[in-house]
Design a protein around this motif. Structure first.
Motif, mmCIF file in Angstrom:
data_model
loop_
_atom_site.group_PDB
_atom_site.id
_atom_site.type_symbol
_atom_site.label_atom_id
_atom_site.label_comp_id
_atom_site.label_asym_id
_atom_site.label_seq_id
_atom_site.Cartn_x
_atom_site.Cartn_y
_atom_site.Cartn_z
ATOM 1 N N SER A 34 0.800 -1.053 0.071
ATOM 2 C CA SER A 34 -0.284 -0.044 -0.008
ATOM 3 C C SER A 34 0.767 1.203 -0.101
ATOM 4 O O SER A 34 1.866 1.474 0.496
ATOM 5 C CB SER A 34 -0.922 -0.083 1.295
ATOM 6 N N GLU A 35 0.561 1.988 -0.722
ATOM 7 C CA GLU A 35 1.029 3.662 -0.623
ATOM 8 C C GLU A 35 0.610 4.124 0.834
ATOM 9 O O GLU A 35 -0.394 3.841 1.203
ATOM 10 C CB GLU A 35 0.462 4.521 -1.638
ATOM 11 N N ALA A 36 1.483 4.858 1.559
ATOM 12 C CA ALA A 36 0.955 5.290 2.779
ATOM 13 C C ALA A 36 1.357 7.015 2.707
ATOM 14 O O ALA A 36 2.253 7.457 2.050
ATOM 15 C CB ALA A 36 1.931 4.720 3.986
ATOM 16 N N ALA A 37 0.235 7.426 3.398
ATOM 17 C CA ALA A 37 0.507 8.956 3.392
ATOM 18 C C ALA A 37 1.763 9.673 3.983
ATOM 19 O O ALA A 37 1.923 10.836 4.028
ATOM 20 C CB ALA A 37 -0.933 9.474 3.919
ATOM 21 N N THR A 38 1.890 8.888 4.980
ATOM 22 C CA THR A 38 3.189 9.538 5.939
ATOM 23 C C THR A 38 4.580 9.344 4.877
ATOM 24 O O THR A 38 4.717 8.439 4.066
ATOM 25 C CB THR A 38 3.576 8.597 7.032
ATOM 26 N N THR A 39 5.151 10.525 4.955
ATOM 27 C CA THR A 39 6.463 10.493 4.006
ATOM 28 C C THR A 39 7.695 10.608 4.943
ATOM 29 O O THR A 39 7.474 11.564 5.891
ATOM 30 C CB THR A 39 6.382 11.904 2.962
ATOM 31 N N THR A 40 8.679 10.191 4.664
ATOM 32 C CA THR A 40 9.957 10.223 5.251
ATOM 33 C C THR A 40 11.051 10.991 4.405
ATOM 34 O O THR A 40 11.312 10.557 3.185
ATOM 35 C CB THR A 40 10.584 8.808 5.453
ATOM 36 N N GLY A 41 11.361 12.212 4.731
ATOM 37 C CA GLY A 41 12.110 13.084 3.810
ATOM 38 C C GLY A 41 13.653 12.404 3.791
ATOM 39 O O GLY A 41 14.225 11.866 4.834
ATOM 40 N N THR A 42 14.411 12.895 2.835
ATOM 41 C CA THR A 42 16.057 12.582 2.914
ATOM 42 C C THR A 42 16.767 13.169 3.886
ATOM 43 O O THR A 42 17.666 12.578 4.417
ATOM 44 C CB THR A 42 16.521 12.909 1.622
ATOM 45 N N ALA A 43 16.193 14.202 4.917
ATOM 46 C CA ALA A 43 16.706 14.813 5.752
ATOM 47 C C ALA A 43 16.163 14.299 7.222
ATOM 48 O O ALA A 43 16.453 15.146 8.160
ATOM 49 C CB ALA A 43 16.706 16.375 5.763
ATOM 50 N N GLY A 44 15.606 13.320 7.116
ATOM 51 C CA GLY A 44 15.045 12.847 8.283
ATOM 52 C C GLY A 44 13.810 13.443 8.805
ATOM 53 O O GLY A 44 13.537 13.556 9.904
ATOM 54 N N THR A 45 12.989 13.928 7.978
ATOM 55 C CA THR A 45 11.802 14.699 8.296
ATOM 56 C C THR A 45 10.546 13.446 7.935
ATOM 57 O O THR A 45 10.395 13.057 6.724
ATOM 58 C CB THR A 45 11.542 15.845 7.577
ATOM 59 N N GLN A 104 -8.278 9.277 -2.430
ATOM 60 C CA GLN A 104 -9.021 7.811 -2.792
ATOM 61 C C GLN A 104 -8.139 6.710 -3.016
ATOM 62 O O GLN A 104 -8.700 5.686 -3.484
ATOM 63 C CB GLN A 104 -10.055 8.045 -4.153
ATOM 64 N N LYS A 105 -6.977 6.795 -2.788
ATOM 65 C CA LYS A 105 -6.303 5.505 -2.933
ATOM 66 C C LYS A 105 -5.161 5.377 -1.998
ATOM 67 O O LYS A 105 -4.572 4.063 -1.766
ATOM 68 C CB LYS A 105 -5.278 5.823 -4.247
ATOM 69 N N THR A 106 -4.613 6.559 -1.235
ATOM 70 C CA THR A 106 -3.516 6.288 -0.341
ATOM 71 C C THR A 106 -3.894 5.900 1.176
ATOM 72 O O THR A 106 -4.702 6.583 1.683
ATOM 73 C CB THR A 106 -2.565 7.616 -0.441
ATOM 74 N N LEU A 107 -3.106 4.960 1.838
ATOM 75 C CA LEU A 107 -3.465 4.670 3.185
ATOM 76 C C LEU A 107 -3.039 5.743 4.132
ATOM 77 O O LEU A 107 -1.735 6.242 4.069
ATOM 78 C CB LEU A 107 -2.888 3.401 3.761
#
Length: 339
Positions: A34-45, A104-107
């Protein structure tokens, strides 16, 4: 109802049922990446609360790997570089804990957001898989999933198969139509003559069925009904087919706010601890027993608590009343005999 509020009892655990579906049919039919709405940035965000359709306030949090904690991970997991996270939110989802986002698609949801924060502390790439509730545990049992973050309650029965790292209080609630005069005061006798819906294979089902058994011994009747998803449950509630719905407090509290402007507004009609009358229930990250994951998961959660990201995560999802002061490994849960 009496409760003992010790530091240990404030940590809760897992609301899962032992899965009975077979792996061959269950995972093929009901699981998937599943795609998930939380994102992890390259700078640790890590950004939480994305695509939540108003259920949360989008918030970016700085989280970096803690080497002393990631070193506790099993060697195989460190080598893989990823943490496979299970979410038992199929088919319809359960806001605000886990549901399909506004695209309508991302957890999205509070549970997967915390899982991503924990993965960041452990220095692992999070990979989310969605299942039905029962098949989430099939996934854990089979090793297809490393850890479940899905509003799972810690119980002594489940400790026979799983190990836990607690992270949130577990309270259960009855929801009824706003016009209904019925209220639950903690005494199971208030359920006599009522028809109540509950999720199959859940901790709240176990508690409700124990109350049903007690009433039967007293010559009284409690009717328990099951529905495929929350939409079907609320259609039954609105039409009078059931008197109340018994489920996790965050889900039901969210639905009450959403129903306020509808022709059938609802209200909360009474609360009960997910660990029974004398112990505060706890929600926990859930891994296979003997996996060696409970301690690093707990240490990662405590790092988030100590450094403020945990409080900001709860605030973003309006769950501050569910806060615990510390995460524990395998804290006391719902007893085997909850009579």
């Amino acid at each position: 109802m009496p409760r003992h509020f010790t530091r240990r009892s404030l940590i809760r655990g897992i609301t899962a049922a032992t899965a009975v579906a077979t792996l061959a049919t269950g995972l093929a039919a009901c699981g998937g990446d599943s795609e998930a709405a939380t994102t992890t940035g390259t700078a640790g965000t890590v950004t939480v609360g994305r695509l939540s359709n108003g259920a949360a306030k989008e918030t970016s949090l700085k989280v970096s790997e803690v080497k002393s904690i990631s070193a506790e991970l099993p060697a195989s997991l460190r080598k893989s570089g990823k943490l496979v996270i299970g979410s038992g939110t199929l088919p319809a989802g359960a806001p605000p804990l886990g549901f399909t986002g506004s695209d309508q698609k991302t957890l999205t949801g509070s549970e997967v957001d915390l899982a991503r924060l924990v993965a960041a502390v452990l220095g692992l790439e999070p990979e989310v898989k969605r299942f039905t509730w029962e098949n989430l545990f099939v996934g854990i049992d089979s090793g297809k999933v490393d850890v479940g973050f899905s509003n799972i309650t810690d119980t002594e029965e489940r400790k026979q198969k799983y190990e836990f790292a607690s992270y949130r209080k577990d309270d259960l609630t009855f929801e009824t139509l706003k016009k209904s005069p019925w209220t639950f005061d903690g005494d199971y006798r208030a359920l006599a003559g009522r028809t109540v819906s509950v999720g199959a294979g859940t901790n709240q089902e176990r508690i409700l069925l124990e109350w049903k058994g007690k009433l039967e011994k007293e010559g009284k009747k409690l009717t328990v009904k099951y529905f495929q998803d929350s939409n079907s449950t609320y259609l039954a509630l609105n039409s009078g087919k059931i008197d109340a719905y018994f489920g996790p407090s965050p889900n039901l509290a969210y639905h009450v706010t959403q129903s306020a402007g509808t022709p059938s507004p609802t209200r909360l009609a009474g609360q009960f601890s997910g660990a029974g009358a004398t112990l505060q229930g706890l929600i926990a990250a859930t891994a296979k027993k003997g996996s060696g994951l409970a301690k690093p998961l707990s240490d990662a959660i405590n790092h988030l608590i100590d450094n403020g990201q945990y409080a900001k995560w709860l605030t973003a999802w309006n769950l501050t009343s569910d806060a615990v002061t510390t995460s524990e490994v395998n804290p006391p849960g719902l007893p085997l005999d909850n009579a």
